[in-house]
Motif scaffolding. Sequence first.
Motif, PDB file in Angstrom:
ATOM      1  N   GLU A 188       0.833  -1.204   0.000  1.00 38.15           N
ATOM      2  CA  GLU A 188       0.000   0.000   0.000  1.00 38.15           C
ATOM      3  C   GLU A 188       0.866   1.251   0.000  1.00 38.15           C
ATOM      4  O   GLU A 188       0.586   2.221  -0.706  1.00 38.15           O
ATOM      5  CB  GLU A 188      -0.927   0.019   1.215  1.00 38.15           C
ATOM      6  CG  GLU A 188      -2.073  -0.945   1.145  1.00 38.15           C
ATOM      7  CD  GLU A 188      -2.901  -0.954   2.426  1.00 38.15           C
ATOM      8  OE1 GLU A 188      -2.840   0.025   3.207  1.00 38.15           O
ATOM      9  OE2 GLU A 188      -3.604  -1.961   2.659  1.00 38.15           O
ATOM     10  N   ARG A 189       1.925   1.243   0.811  1.00 37.33           N
ATOM     11  CA  ARG A 189       2.834   2.397   0.870  1.00 37.33           C
ATOM     12  C   ARG A 189       3.506   2.629  -0.479  1.00 37.33           C
ATOM     13  O   ARG A 189       3.641   3.756  -0.922  1.00 37.33           O
ATOM     14  CB  ARG A 189       3.907   2.184   1.934  1.00 37.33           C
ATOM     15  CG  ARG A 189       3.417   2.326   3.325  1.00 37.33           C
ATOM     16  CD  ARG A 189       4.581   2.218   4.305  1.00 37.33           C
ATOM     17  NE  ARG A 189       4.085   1.974   5.628  1.00 37.33           N
ATOM     18  CZ  ARG A 189       4.677   1.219   6.524  1.00 37.33           C
ATOM     19  NH1 ARG A 189       5.808   0.621   6.253  1.00 37.33           N
ATOM     20  NH2 ARG A 189       4.157   1.048   7.714  1.00 37.33           N
ATOM     21  N   MET A 190       3.939   1.547  -1.114  1.00 31.90           N
ATOM     22  CA  MET A 190       4.609   1.659  -2.411  1.00 31.90           C
ATOM     23  C   MET A 190       3.650   2.200  -3.481  1.00 31.90           C
ATOM     24  O   MET A 190       4.037   3.014  -4.306  1.00 31.90           O
ATOM     25  CB  MET A 190       5.178   0.309  -2.838  1.00 31.90           C
ATOM     26  CG  MET A 190       6.273  -0.221  -1.935  1.00 31.90           C
ATOM     27  SD  MET A 190       7.688   0.873  -1.806  1.00 31.90           S
ATOM     28  CE  MET A 190       8.410   0.612  -3.403  1.00 31.90           C
ATOM     29  N   ASN A 191       2.399   1.746  -3.437  1.00 32.00           N
ATOM     30  CA  ASN A 191       1.413   2.195  -4.424  1.00 32.00           C
ATOM     31  C   ASN A 191       1.021   3.655  -4.241  1.00 32.00           C
ATOM     32  O   ASN A 191       0.623   4.302  -5.180  1.00 32.00           O
ATOM     33  CB  ASN A 191       0.157   1.307  -4.360  1.00 32.00           C
ATOM     34  CG  ASN A 191       0.422  -0.097  -4.852  1.00 32.00           C
ATOM     35  OD1 ASN A 191       1.387  -0.349  -5.575  1.00 32.00           O
ATOM     36  ND2 ASN A 191      -0.425  -1.027  -4.440  1.00 32.00           N
ATOM     37  N   SER A 192       1.141   4.162  -3.014  1.00 35.87           N
ATOM     38  CA  SER A 192       0.752   5.547  -2.745  1.00 35.87           C
ATOM     39  C   SER A 192       1.859   6.541  -3.049  1.00 35.87           C
ATOM     40  O   SER A 192       1.647   7.739  -2.980  1.00 35.87           O
ATOM     41  CB  SER A 192       0.281   5.702  -1.296  1.00 35.87           C
ATOM     42  OG  SER A 192       1.360   5.519  -0.410  1.00 35.87           O
TER      43      SER A 192
END
Length: 125
Positions: A120-124
């Motif tokens: 999720e962090r990488m996608n954001s």
Amino acid sequence: YKNVFLSKGRQITWFAQNRQREDTPVIQKMVHMEGGVVEEEIEDGNEVQMQVETYTPTPVCLFCREKGKGYVYCGNLTYVAHDPSRIPIRFVWSLVDIEILENSKEFASLIKAADELNQERMNSM
């Protein structure tokens, strides 16, 4: 600062508190968790003196939890590295008991949740 599992749960990052520096006693105790004698040269004006510190072995254990769930004992840790140039200081630890933990449903759930959070962090970004 977020602590994350690395290498499929074999290692974890951990960040010290902002006020702790490399010379803080608790940080030194963790860096030298295996015990031993450390000699350091200290400059005092024109003199150089040797300072000797003796550290007793200190076990470091890890407890983790998913948000809203109970804590899971993740066993003992061994020191891998730390980065004193960062504030807060970043540590990397290895999980000693990984072979046992890999058979634990609770640990597998922690790793899955951590992987999802990291994704999720990488996608954001």
